[in-house]
Design an enzyme around this catalytic site. Sequence first.
Site, PDB file in Angstrom:
ATOM      1  CE  LYS A 116      33.994  46.911  40.142  1.00  0.00           C
ATOM      2  NZ  LYS A 116      33.295  45.896  39.372  1.00  0.00           N
ATOM      3  N   GLY A 164      38.821  45.134  35.160  1.00  0.00           N
ATOM      4  CA  GLY A 164      39.950  44.958  34.258  1.00  0.00           C
ATOM      5  C   GLY A 164      40.442  46.227  33.599  1.00  0.00           C
ATOM      6  CD  GLU A 200      35.945  55.481  43.419  1.00  0.00           C
ATOM      7  OE1 GLU A 200      35.170  54.730  44.028  1.00  0.00           O
ATOM      8  OE2 GLU A 200      37.089  55.145  43.069  1.00  0.00           O
ATOM      9  CD  GLU A 275      40.703  43.679  44.856  1.00  0.00           C
ATOM     10  OE1 GLU A 275      41.320  44.523  44.205  1.00  0.00           O
ATOM     11  OE2 GLU A 275      40.596  42.485  44.513  1.00  0.00           O
ATOM     12  CD  GLU A 287      37.403  45.528  42.109  1.00  0.00           C
ATOM     13  OE1 GLU A 287      36.415  45.522  41.346  1.00  0.00           O
ATOM     14  OE2 GLU A 287      38.537  45.184  41.736  1.00  0.00           O
ATOM     15  CG  ASN A 289      37.467  40.899  43.320  1.00  0.00           C
ATOM     16  OD1 ASN A 289      36.823  41.187  42.332  1.00  0.00           O
ATOM     17  ND2 ASN A 289      38.655  41.408  43.559  1.00  0.00           N
ATOM     18  NE  ARG A 291      36.899  36.956  40.904  1.00  0.00           N
ATOM     19  CZ  ARG A 291      38.146  37.371  40.984  1.00  0.00           C
ATOM     20  NH1 ARG A 291      39.032  36.669  41.678  1.00  0.00           N
ATOM     21  NH2 ARG A 291      38.540  38.492  40.406  1.00  0.00           N
ATOM     22  CB  VAL A 294      44.704  34.901  40.712  1.00  0.00           C
ATOM     23  CG1 VAL A 294      45.961  34.258  40.135  1.00  0.00           C
ATOM     24  CG2 VAL A 294      43.613  34.976  39.660  1.00  0.00           C
TER      25      VAL A 294
END
Length: 447
Positions: A116, A164, A200, A275, A287, A289, A291, A294
Amino acid sequence: MFQKILIANRGEIALRVLRACKELGIQTVVVHSTADSDAMHVRLADESVCIGPPPSRESYLNIHQIVAACEITGADAVHPGYGFLSENAKFADILAAHNITFIGPSGDHIRIMGDKIEAKRTAKRLGIPVVPGSDGAISDEKEAKRVAAEIGYPVIIKASAGGGGRGMKVAHTEADLEVALQTAKSEAGAAFGDDAVYIEKYLEKPRHIEVQVFGDGAGRGVHFGERDCSLQRRHQKVWEEANSPALNAEERSRIGGICATAIADLGYSGAGTIEFLYENGEFYFIEMNTRLQVEHPVTEAITGIDLVHEQIRVASGGGLSVRQEDIKFNGHAIECRINAEDPRTFTPSPGTITHFHTPGGLGIRVDSGVYSGYKIPPYYDSLIGKLIVHGRNRVECMMRLRRALDEFVVDGIKTTLPLFRDLVGNPDIANGDYDIHWLEKYLAKGE
């Protein structure tokens, strides 16, 4: 194009990738644990290989077994789906060493965005707006107090290797900071084996906005618009929309352009999601991702572009199939994640599905790998399906969603369907007036 793709995942995403492969005329191999031997994707694949017992570490996270399955079946590429090994740089590197294509970005890009702190540095260098905060990991309480005083309270402490919601703590005052710092470091060390944390600015009522990007690995990048993922519980997304009801066309174009340029400059290959937290007209990177997400179907609904097809095309060296000017946004789409959980306590509800009936009609899509008589194992994520609804505008989409939820039947287990039936009738949701804290406050009131 690839001859045979091994799908290193399970459930609805494995079935989603399998369908894309079949449409492209590519042979499929799926791997599975002993608990998933009767899963739908196992039944429909051209070949299947059992790679171990139910625990993920002994099957879906077992790199050695997955590589062996590739070699046994002659698979020349692996699609990791999401979760499991989808953002594992070591896995991508090992596949490359065996001349097997990882359908995703390079191991180096996974490593950069998986850290991160390094991800934030990279985003800043690429011209992506970031949340004010520390330049790197916080070494001690003294430094934490200095940074917090500079950016102003409240602040949030985050695990560098986190995800998460683990290793995340909010401090509203200097008095809160010491406990928050120690708790975050302890949680981060326990969860990720790395107790590095950073600080942050904590935004009070932000929305969670993510931009879907694609790169060809050779200096071209595009964006497919944004998704609003603000309805969350414990930092886990529940309901996603495209496009966001909070943004106007100018904001959408501006942040999309910034992200597409950044991906091109990075030399990134494949799908990614950048994001942001969004508040008072400003975007703040949180961040990336590396990939497929969902919630990718809502983007497919409003663009008409199959993102898995695009992943496979880029990974095979075919480049991007579209230019930015080719991508048009049509209507509005919403996705509800249907979990095998109690709709109020969110306690997992594994068991046998005695009756499973999905809604149909114009603008309705259900991505699910379950069926009547299927036994949901207790070992994995509780997601059993995704309801995706598309309409010409948000009002039509919401009305269609209400009707689809009424038609959806899952008997034998508890699911989160009742929660969505409540949400679709809530005035705040109908007006698109919510932030990342809205759902938890709603649930706490027991409405």
